[in-house]
Write an enzyme that holds these catalytic residues in place. Structure first.
Site, PDB file in Angstrom:
ATOM      1  CE  LYS A   4     -63.278 -69.080  -8.127  1.00 29.37           C
ATOM      2  NZ  LYS A   4     -63.664 -69.362  -9.431  1.00 29.37           N
ATOM      3  CG  LEU A  63    -105.433 -60.073   8.509  1.00 28.64           C
ATOM      4  CD1 LEU A  63    -106.100 -59.238   8.916  1.00 28.64           C
ATOM      5  CD2 LEU A  63    -105.924 -60.887   7.531  1.00 28.64           C
ATOM      6  CG  HIS A 123     -47.949 -64.035   4.770  1.00 35.49           C
ATOM      7  ND1 HIS A 123     -47.896 -63.551   5.645  1.00 35.49           N
ATOM      8  CD2 HIS A 123     -47.030 -65.351   4.976  1.00 35.49           C
ATOM      9  CE1 HIS A 123     -46.923 -64.839   6.847  1.00 35.49           C
ATOM     10  NE2 HIS A 123     -46.079 -65.173   5.490  1.00 35.49           N
ATOM     11  CE1 TYR A 149     -62.422 -66.480 -17.484  1.00 37.59           C
ATOM     12  CE2 TYR A 149     -62.146 -63.881 -17.463  1.00 37.59           C
ATOM     13  CZ  TYR A 149     -62.401 -65.075 -17.853  1.00 37.59           C
ATOM     14  OH  TYR A 149     -63.437 -63.850 -18.821  1.00 37.59           O
ATOM     15  CB  THR A 209    -107.394 -55.174   9.473  1.00 36.62           C
ATOM     16  OG1 THR A 209    -108.110 -54.749  10.376  1.00 36.62           O
ATOM     17  CG2 THR A 209    -105.998 -55.321   9.120  1.00 36.62           C
ATOM     18  CE  LYS A 258     -97.172 -53.328   6.645  1.00 35.17           C
ATOM     19  NZ  LYS A 258     -97.892 -51.840   8.036  1.00 35.17           N
ATOM     20  N   GLY A 276    -104.263 -49.145  17.853  1.00 39.24           N
ATOM     21  CA  GLY A 276    -105.861 -49.363  18.326  1.00 39.24           C
ATOM     22  C   GLY A 276    -105.623 -49.545  19.983  1.00 39.24           C
ATOM     23  CB  SER A 283     -42.171 -65.508  -1.684  1.00 40.69           C
ATOM     24  OG  SER A 283     -42.655 -65.522  -0.111  1.00 40.69           O
TER      25      SER A 283
HETATM   26  C1  UD1 Z   1    -103.867 -52.340  12.872  1.00 40.82           C
HETATM   27  C2  UD1 Z   1    -105.268 -52.627  13.302  1.00 40.82           C
HETATM   28  C3  UD1 Z   1    -105.319 -52.257  14.850  1.00 40.82           C
HETATM   29  C4  UD1 Z   1    -103.440 -52.157  16.298  1.00 40.82           C
HETATM   30  C5  UD1 Z   1    -102.406 -52.814  15.148  1.00 40.82           C
HETATM   31  C6  UD1 Z   1    -101.245 -53.550  15.190  1.00 40.82           C
HETATM   32  C7  UD1 Z   1    -107.092 -52.135  12.385  1.00 40.82           C
HETATM   33  C8  UD1 Z   1    -108.360 -51.858  11.568  1.00 40.82           C
HETATM   34  N1  UD1 Z   1    -106.323 -51.286  13.069  1.00 40.82           N
HETATM   35  O1  UD1 Z   1    -103.741 -51.386  12.676  1.00 40.82           O
HETATM   36  O2  UD1 Z   1    -106.358 -52.288  16.027  1.00 40.82           O
HETATM   37  O3  UD1 Z   1    -102.868 -52.135  16.818  1.00 40.82           O
HETATM   38  O4  UD1 Z   1    -102.728 -53.496  13.671  1.00 40.82           O
HETATM   39  O5  UD1 Z   1    -100.370 -53.375  15.052  1.00 40.82           O
HETATM   40  O6  UD1 Z   1    -107.301 -53.641  12.311  1.00 40.82           O
HETATM   41  N2  UD1 Z   1    -103.803 -54.989   5.331  1.00 40.82           N
HETATM   42  C9  UD1 Z   1    -104.430 -56.220   4.540  1.00 40.82           C
HETATM   43  N3  UD1 Z   1    -105.347 -55.835   3.614  1.00 40.82           N
HETATM   44  C10 UD1 Z   1    -105.698 -54.895   3.881  1.00 40.82           C
HETATM   45  C11 UD1 Z   1    -105.229 -53.563   5.393  1.00 40.82           C
HETATM   46  C12 UD1 Z   1    -104.105 -54.499   5.352  1.00 40.82           C
HETATM   47  O7  UD1 Z   1    -104.078 -57.754   4.374  1.00 40.82           O
HETATM   48  O8  UD1 Z   1    -106.922 -53.795   3.461  1.00 40.82           O
HETATM   49  C13 UD1 Z   1    -102.776 -56.569   6.645  1.00 40.82           C
HETATM   50  C14 UD1 Z   1    -101.736 -55.521   6.263  1.00 40.82           C
HETATM   51  O9  UD1 Z   1    -100.894 -56.336   5.322  1.00 40.82           O
HETATM   52  C15 UD1 Z   1    -100.679 -55.244   7.227  1.00 40.82           C
HETATM   53  C16 UD1 Z   1    -102.138 -55.651   8.538  1.00 40.82           C
HETATM   54  O10 UD1 Z   1    -102.925 -56.041   7.721  1.00 40.82           O
HETATM   55  O11 UD1 Z   1    -100.480 -57.093   7.367  1.00 40.82           O
HETATM   56  C17 UD1 Z   1    -102.254 -54.589   9.959  1.00 40.82           C
HETATM   57  O12 UD1 Z   1    -102.541 -53.364   8.251  1.00 40.82           O
HETATM   58  P1  UD1 Z   1    -101.977 -52.178   9.219  1.00 40.82           P
HETATM   59  O13 UD1 Z   1    -102.558 -51.629   8.025  1.00 40.82           O
HETATM   60  O14 UD1 Z   1    -100.592 -52.200   9.220  1.00 40.82           O
HETATM   61  O15 UD1 Z   1    -102.418 -51.906  10.739  1.00 40.82           O
HETATM   62  P2  UD1 Z   1    -102.480 -50.717  11.449  1.00 40.82           P
HETATM   63  O16 UD1 Z   1    -102.802 -49.822  10.619  1.00 40.82           O
HETATM   64  O17 UD1 Z   1    -101.815 -51.202  11.992  1.00 40.82           O
HETATM   65 MG    MG Z   2     -99.406 -52.154  10.994  1.00 41.16          MG
END
Ligand code: UD1
Ligand code: MG
Length: 460
Positions: A355, A6, A367, A391, A76, A20, A143, A409
């Site tokens: 280079k 994700l 040196h 150059y 997510t 990020k 979570g 030198s």
């Molecule tokens: C999430 C988990 C949390 C867990 C934590 C661990 C959920 C709701 N929460 O929280 O339980 O403890 O990760 O690190 O899943 N992303 C998408 N699309 C979106 C949102 C996020 O692709 O719409 C991707 C982000 O790019 C990221 C990853 O999912 O790489 C996690 O998203 P992030 O917002 O960091 O979740 P956390 O709040 O860290």
């Molecule tokens: Mg996260």
């Protein structure tokens, strides 16, 4: 097993104009590490869920597929649904990982898959999911994991939705899961977005499965540091330290001496042979290879370079894109760059910049010199202050110096130019014509010494 990463989210807590997941972690983007761990953990069929905001990720990865999440604020759960929409004909398990979780070890991924297989084999059940967890001192932002006596998931409570009592739980969701595709899809379609954030949580789908009496198992990461999620710049800095120490420990286990390993930077693609000795604050970057018994001095920065057996890199030396052959000595304070070869046993010393040069064996340039676009034959001595003027203001030109020559030198060699083998350039000469083999070349104004004239001038 298909892998899903994700990687579509905006990562607002990171306060950056770019994702990020693209920020460098020990020389590679965060997302590269996550995908690399999956691959090394045995997952080869990998799809990343990305969005327009994160599609630059494509430039940094190879051998993976992509699907788009239309709304990168969807959550997510919505991200995983974007994958599921495109993969209707797949019905097996999915290995799902948050893109911002780069420290999960390949062995832990393998162990988690083995855990699934053992559950099937010995308990005779096919769980709907497995969630990787760890117990951490400061669980803020993660979570929280609520489970029953049999180590089955009861619920994952997101920080924002948790009660005060639930927030005290130290076991957290890592964002790494094995999920039965069909069950997860049903759950994602049944649940509603969070009232607090409007996001569809993947964790809520797991809660739904658990509520319905389906089995979601909990699997512990081998070390709590593995589950670090990169949400802020501080997380990134911590992850970098963890990864750095992990890599340095691995090299030490394989027979490399590292002095003050907490200060040494070794990127993941670097290869190091046995009995290499690395001093504090050294940086080994890119695809650098270090041969047996080499010594890497303090403060050196070496990138995409081959350092052969027995080479000594003295302190504060910068080397990029080059090859240093056996037993050569480079530095201190030398700068070697752009496709340079330093021959066996040669010495490149203090404040020498080299280079695009081919320096043959047993050459000395110890040196204060600049050698650019030059070849230097075996056994030649380059005196202090020698400069190849390569150059002319428009183009670069070559300097060829033969074997066993002596460049005095402060010589200035104006390229294009050929200096023959066994030729001798007197110190301080400006040479702008070819010097044939075996010749002596002197270019100096006549020295005049006028007796008592100096004293008189000063006393005036
Ligand atoms: C999430 C988990 C949390 C867990 C934590 C661990 C959920 C709701 N929460 O929280 O339980 O403890 O990760 O690190 O899943 N992303 C998408 N699309 C979106 C949102 C996020 O692709 O719409 C991707 C982000 O790019 C990221 C990853 O999912 O790489 C996690 O998203 P992030 O917002 O960091 O979740 P956390 O709040 O860290
Ligand atoms: Mg996260």
């Amino acid at each position: 097993m298909k892998g899903v990463v994700l990687a579509a989210g905006l990562g607002t807590r990171f306060k950056s104009e770019k994702s990020k997941l693209l920020h460098p972690l020990l020389g590679k983007p965060v997302i590269w590490h996550t995908v690399n761990s999956l691959k090394r953990g045995g997952i080869n069929d990998i799809t990343l869920v990305i969005s327009e905001a994160t599609e630059e990720i494509k430039e940094h990865l190879e051998g993976v597929e992509y699907v788009y999440q239309d709304n990168p604020k969807g959550g997510t759960g919505d991200a995983l649904l974007s994958f599921l929409k495109q993969n209707g004909d797949y019905h097996g398990y999915l290995f799902v990982i948050n893109g911002d979780t780069p420290l999960v070890k390949p062995e832990t991924i393998k162990n988690m898959i083995a855990f699934l297989n053992l559950t099937e084999e010995y308990e005779g059940i096919k769980p709907s999911g497995i969630v990787m967890t760890a117990s951490i001192e400061n669980p803020y932002g993660y979570g929280r994991v609520i489970k029953d006596d049999e180590n089955h998931l009861v619920a994952i409570r997101e920080e924002k939705d948790a009660t005060e009592k639930e927030r005290e739980i130290k076991e957290v969701n890592s964002g790494v899961y094995i999920l039965k595709k069909d069950d997860t899809e049903k759950a994602l379609k049944a649940i509603k977005p969070s009232k607090v954030t409007g996001e569809l949580y993947l964790t809520e789908a797991l809660n739904y499965l658990a509520e319905k009496g389906l089995i979601v198992k909990v699997f512990n990461a081998s070390e709590p540091t593995e589950i670090l999620g990169i949400n802020t710049r501080l997380d990134l800095a911590i992850a970098e330290s963890v990864l750095r120490i992990r890599i340095n420990l691995e090299w030490m286990e394989r027979g490399v001496t590292i002095h003050s390993p907490e200060t040494v930077w070794i990127e993941p693609k670097v290869e190091i042979d046995k009995d290499v000795e690395i001093f504090p604050n050294a940086f080994l970057k890119g695809k650098t290879k270090i041969g047996k018994n080499a010594v890497i001095g303090t403060g050196s920065v070496i990138e995409d370079t081959i350092i052969e057996e027995g080479v000594t890199v003295e302190p504060y030396t910068i080397i990029k894109n080059s090859t240093i052959k056996e037993k050569a000595v480079v530095g201190p304070f030398a700068h070697v760059r752009e496709n340079t070869i330093i021959g066996e046993g040669s010495h490149i010393g203090n404040f020498v910049e080299v280079k695009k040069c081919t320096i043959e064996r047993d050459v000395k340039a110890k040196h204060l010199s600049y050698l650019g676009d030059a070849t230097v034959g075996r056994g030649t001595n380059i005196g202090a202050g020698t400069v190849t003027a390569n150059y002319d203001g428009k183009k670069k030109h070559k300097t060829n110096i033969g074997e066993q020559a002596f460049i005095g030198s402060n010589s200035l060699l104006i390229a294009p130019i050929n200096i023959g083998s066994l030729s001798y350039i007197a110190g301080g000469s400006v040479i702008n014509k070819d010097v044939p083999e075996g010749s002596l070349a002197v270019e100096r104004a006549e020295l005049k010494i006028l007796k008592d004239k100096g004293k008189k001038k000063l006393q005036k």
